[in-house]
Design an enzyme around this catalytic site. Structure first.
Site, PDB file in Angstrom:
ATOM      1  N   TYR A 175      94.634  88.143-127.935  1.00 60.12           N
ATOM      2  CA  TYR A 175      95.762  87.437-126.873  1.00 60.12           C
ATOM      3  C   TYR A 175      95.547  86.108-127.047  1.00 60.12           C
ATOM      4  O   TYR A 175      94.386  85.253-127.081  1.00 60.12           O
ATOM      5  CB  TYR A 175      95.102  87.842-125.520  1.00 60.12           C
ATOM      6  CG  TYR A 175      95.979  87.081-124.547  1.00 60.12           C
ATOM      7  CD1 TYR A 175      97.300  87.256-124.461  1.00 60.12           C
ATOM      8  CD2 TYR A 175      95.323  85.754-123.794  1.00 60.12           C
ATOM      9  CE1 TYR A 175      98.084  86.262-123.428  1.00 60.12           C
ATOM     10  CE2 TYR A 175      96.120  85.049-123.065  1.00 60.12           C
ATOM     11  CZ  TYR A 175      97.401  85.218-122.852  1.00 60.12           C
ATOM     12  OH  TYR A 175      98.209  84.427-122.078  1.00 60.12           O
TER      13      TYR A 175
ATOM     14  N   GLU B 271      99.654  84.562-111.666  1.00 59.07           N
ATOM     15  CA  GLU B 271     100.760  84.624-112.386  1.00 59.07           C
ATOM     16  C   GLU B 271     101.870  85.609-112.117  1.00 59.07           C
ATOM     17  O   GLU B 271     103.186  85.636-112.502  1.00 59.07           O
ATOM     18  CB  GLU B 271     100.954  84.117-113.972  1.00 59.07           C
ATOM     19  CG  GLU B 271     100.197  85.289-114.676  1.00 59.07           C
ATOM     20  CD  GLU B 271      99.839  84.722-116.414  1.00 59.07           C
ATOM     21  OE1 GLU B 271     100.474  85.564-117.341  1.00 59.07           O
ATOM     22  OE2 GLU B 271      99.379  83.661-116.396  1.00 59.07           O
TER      23      GLU B 271
ATOM     24  N   HIS C 169      93.067  87.031-119.535  1.00 59.16           N
ATOM     25  CA  HIS C 169      94.099  88.094-119.386  1.00 59.16           C
ATOM     26  C   HIS C 169      93.798  89.516-118.820  1.00 59.16           C
ATOM     27  O   HIS C 169      93.927  90.467-119.300  1.00 59.16           O
ATOM     28  CB  HIS C 169      94.690  87.996-120.780  1.00 59.16           C
ATOM     29  CG  HIS C 169      96.224  88.235-120.676  1.00 59.16           C
ATOM     30  ND1 HIS C 169      97.011  89.161-121.119  1.00 59.16           N
ATOM     31  CD2 HIS C 169      97.352  87.209-120.482  1.00 59.16           C
ATOM     32  CE1 HIS C 169      98.261  88.971-120.927  1.00 59.16           C
ATOM     33  NE2 HIS C 169      98.409  87.825-120.498  1.00 59.16           N
TER      34      HIS C 169
ATOM     35  N   ASP D  90      91.709  81.602-120.695  1.00 60.61           N
ATOM     36  CA  ASP D  90      92.445  82.843-120.256  1.00 60.61           C
ATOM     37  C   ASP D  90      91.832  84.187-120.631  1.00 60.61           C
ATOM     38  O   ASP D  90      91.926  84.534-121.859  1.00 60.61           O
ATOM     39  CB  ASP D  90      93.950  82.825-120.381  1.00 60.61           C
ATOM     40  CG  ASP D  90      94.933  83.880-119.779  1.00 60.61           C
ATOM     41  OD1 ASP D  90      94.236  84.628-119.153  1.00 60.61           O
ATOM     42  OD2 ASP D  90      96.028  83.828-120.033  1.00 60.61           O
TER      43      ASP D  90
ATOM     44  N   GLU E  80      90.853  81.765-116.060  1.00 64.42           N
ATOM     45  CA  GLU E  80      92.011  82.295-115.547  1.00 64.42           C
ATOM     46  C   GLU E  80      91.845  83.939-115.761  1.00 64.42           C
ATOM     47  O   GLU E  80      91.543  84.488-116.914  1.00 64.42           O
ATOM     48  CB  GLU E  80      93.148  81.721-116.428  1.00 64.42           C
ATOM     49  CG  GLU E  80      94.307  82.547-115.888  1.00 64.42           C
ATOM     50  CD  GLU E  80      95.885  81.897-116.925  1.00 64.42           C
ATOM     51  OE1 GLU E  80      96.848  82.503-116.776  1.00 64.42           O
ATOM     52  OE2 GLU E  80      95.493  80.666-117.505  1.00 64.42           O
TER      53      GLU E  80
ATOM     54  N   TRP F 172      96.214  94.866-121.179  1.00 68.59           N
ATOM     55  CA  TRP F 172      96.675  93.938-122.071  1.00 68.59           C
ATOM     56  C   TRP F 172      96.824  92.465-121.430  1.00 68.59           C
ATOM     57  O   TRP F 172      96.304  91.734-121.820  1.00 68.59           O
ATOM     58  CB  TRP F 172      98.261  94.270-122.775  1.00 68.59           C
ATOM     59  CG  TRP F 172      98.596  93.101-123.891  1.00 68.59           C
ATOM     60  CD1 TRP F 172      98.025  92.971-125.065  1.00 68.59           C
ATOM     61  CD2 TRP F 172      99.255  92.019-123.444  1.00 68.59           C
ATOM     62  NE1 TRP F 172      98.474  91.887-125.595  1.00 68.59           N
ATOM     63  CE2 TRP F 172      99.407  91.104-124.704  1.00 68.59           C
ATOM     64  CE3 TRP F 172      99.970  91.455-122.444  1.00 68.59           C
ATOM     65  CZ2 TRP F 172      99.856  90.055-124.872  1.00 68.59           C
ATOM     66  CZ3 TRP F 172     100.617  90.337-122.696  1.00 68.59           C
ATOM     67  CH2 TRP F 172     100.739  89.416-123.745  1.00 68.59           C
TER      68      TRP F 172
ATOM     69  N   ARG G   6      93.904  74.380-123.116  1.00 68.60           N
ATOM     70  CA  ARG G   6      93.418  75.877-123.000  1.00 68.60           C
ATOM     71  C   ARG G   6      93.038  76.218-124.302  1.00 68.60           C
ATOM     72  O   ARG G   6      93.857  76.056-125.143  1.00 68.60           O
ATOM     73  CB  ARG G   6      94.605  76.895-122.441  1.00 68.60           C
ATOM     74  CG  ARG G   6      94.226  78.024-122.056  1.00 68.60           C
ATOM     75  CD  ARG G   6      95.119  79.100-121.681  1.00 68.60           C
ATOM     76  NE  ARG G   6      95.654  79.808-122.875  1.00 68.60           N
ATOM     77  CZ  ARG G   6      96.504  80.491-123.003  1.00 68.60           C
ATOM     78  NH1 ARG G   6      97.077  81.244-121.919  1.00 68.60           N
ATOM     79  NH2 ARG G   6      96.986  81.158-124.189  1.00 68.60           N
TER      80      ARG G   6
ATOM     81  N   ARG H   6      97.970  80.718-109.350  1.00 65.50           N
ATOM     82  CA  ARG H   6      99.022  80.582-110.460  1.00 65.50           C
ATOM     83  C   ARG H   6     100.473  81.094-110.264  1.00 65.50           C
ATOM     84  O   ARG H   6     101.177  81.313-111.477  1.00 65.50           O
ATOM     85  CB  ARG H   6      98.119  81.287-111.692  1.00 65.50           C
ATOM     86  CG  ARG H   6      96.966  80.751-112.397  1.00 65.50           C
ATOM     87  CD  ARG H   6      97.128  79.934-113.502  1.00 65.50           C
ATOM     88  NE  ARG H   6      97.439  80.419-114.473  1.00 65.50           N
ATOM     89  CZ  ARG H   6      98.454  80.078-115.364  1.00 65.50           C
ATOM     90  NH1 ARG H   6      98.981  78.825-115.070  1.00 65.50           N
ATOM     91  NH2 ARG H   6      98.895  80.794-116.481  1.00 65.50           N
TER      92      ARG H   6
ATOM     93  N   GLU I 184     100.805  74.504-116.198  1.00 65.74           N
ATOM     94  CA  GLU I 184     100.792  75.012-117.725  1.00 65.74           C
ATOM     95  C   GLU I 184     102.309  74.444-118.296  1.00 65.74           C
ATOM     96  O   GLU I 184     103.225  74.614-117.709  1.00 65.74           O
ATOM     97  CB  GLU I 184     100.743  76.577-117.776  1.00 65.74           C
ATOM     98  CG  GLU I 184     100.617  77.076-119.121  1.00 65.74           C
ATOM     99  CD  GLU I 184     100.470  78.324-118.949  1.00 65.74           C
ATOM    100  OE1 GLU I 184     100.236  78.997-120.098  1.00 65.74           O
ATOM    101  OE2 GLU I 184     100.716  79.350-117.937  1.00 65.74           O
TER     102      GLU I 184
END
Length: 403
Positions: free
Chosen positions: A160, A263, A213, A211, A237, A403, A148, A284, A340
């Protein structure tokens, strides 16, 4: 019957906070489960101690499914990150016990191995594109087949996924939330340049991931996915907020870049539309926040019906207990995609001795009975809890943002 006689909650901070549930049976067999909810750890501690531990005492540790249903269906206030993380800890600990009783690693109890090892991806990040590429070169040299990539965005003080002072990445590092500034325009301008350079240096024999986010709108995510198509990402992602399931349809219509999300999902209802309509390629969801191995196996089976693969979250906001549990889960399912793997600090590894090992781009859970992980309670006690919050984002005009 294998009666549960004790269940205690252990909080430790070997560089970051972790919550562990340890269940003991009348025969002296113990099992451990992870109950860490990043930035909200003590909420799960309270939930376990006040609502779950009293109901565990005296139950049969062998009845994993029944205990799971008792805590899920038996509660009117079902679901949510706190309850599902607490339930996951119970579930992991019970599977750990069952494996020890059987004298087998948990993946053998879940149907046996579907592969020889679990392919993982590492995290390469840096303040500049060249810093990130240099880190990625190191990961490739270590044998990683998937990496990643995250890099600093020009014009933004922090981004991030980028570690501070070359340390292990830990966003929850202050007593109160740090307020960061975000610019979508600057971000969208920088990311394609990162992957263009990555392919020039790393070549095409390594999988690359990124990612977002949860920071884009569907049309912005579609544009980014389209811009990244020449670099053949393994996945993009969390391109939009995870609750915006309909938004993934628009993204899907405009790009062939594979999509991953989940996630923060707690149960199958969070992903039902995404899976049924094949709006994502990788789910995820993690053992830790989706109610444990018992529930995640069911979610994975549903995803398999619709040709969606797994890509379980595995950052350092989960302890080696979850990492071990995830590997047993990954080994046992047919639709595994990628895992991951963000390495823990040496201090964390010392508190949580584990049997899993890394070699040739894969993690191997080992063959110790149970999950193959434990907690050193004496060492854990030397690292007391330290309150730490995740950051928050504001746009450049001061508007609160994701965030």
């Amino acid at each position: 019957m294998l009666k549960i006689i004790d269940a205690k909650v252990i909080v430790t901070c070997p560089g970051r906070n972790f919550v562990t549930l340890k269940i003991t049976t009348e025969d002296g067999i113990t099992g451990v489960g992870d109950a860490t909810l990043n930035g909200r750890e003590l909420s799960v501690v309270s939930f376990l101690q006040d609502h779950m531990v009293p109901s565990l005492i005296g139950r049969d540790a062998h009845q994993i499914e029944d205990i799971w249903q008792f805590f899920y269906r038996g509660s009117y206030w079902r679901g949510g990150p706190v309850a599902m993380t607490a339930l996951a800890a119970v579930d992991m600990a019970l599977w750990d016990i069952k494996g020890k009783v059987a004298g087998l690693p948990v993946y053998q109890l879940l149907g046996g191995a579907c592969r020889t090892g679990v392919t993982v991806y590492g995290h390469a990040n840096g303040e500049t594109i060249e810093d990130t590429i240099a880190e990625a070169v190191k990961y490739k040299a270590m044998g990683y087949k998937a990496i990643r990539l995250q890099t600093g965005v020009p014009g933004l003080a922090s981004t991030y996924g980028v570690s501070k002072d070359k340390m292990f990445y830990e966003p929850a590092d202050n007593d109160l939330p740090t307020e960061n500034i975000w610019s979508t325009a600057k971000y969208l301008n920088s990311v394609p340049k990162l992957f263009e350079r990555a392919r020039e240096v790393l070549g095409w024999d390594v999988h690359l991931l990124h990612d977002v986010h949860h920071r884009l709108t569907p049309i912005e995510a579609a544009r980014l996915g389209k811009d990244l198509e020449p670099y053949r990402l393994f996945w993009l992602e969390d391109s939009v907020p995870a609750e915006n399931q309909a938004g993934f349809r628009l993204i899907r219509q405009h790009t062939t870049t594979p999509l991953a999300v989940g996630e923060i999902f707690a149960h199958v209802w969070d992903a039902k539309q995404l899976i049924e309509e094949q709006l994502i390629d990788y789910l995820r969801a993690t053992v830790l926040h989706a109610g444990g191995i018992t529930n995640l196996k069911k979610i994975a089976a549903f995803a398999d019906l619709h040709h969606v693969k797994t890509g379980c979250h595995g950052a350092t906001d989960l302890s080696p207990v979850t990492m071990a549990a995830a590997l047993h889960f990954d080994m046992s399912i047919t639709n595994f995609g990628l895992q991951e793997y963000m390495r823990h600090t040496p201090e964390t590894d010392a508190v949580f001795p584990h049997a899993y090992t890394f070699s040739d781009g894969m993690l191997h859970p080992g063959d110790k009975p149970g999950l193959g992980v434990d907690i050193d309670e004496d060492l854990a006690a030397k690292h007391p809890y330290k309150r730490a919050y995740l950051p928050v984002n504001r746009l450049e005009d001061g508007t609160m943002f994701n965030w």
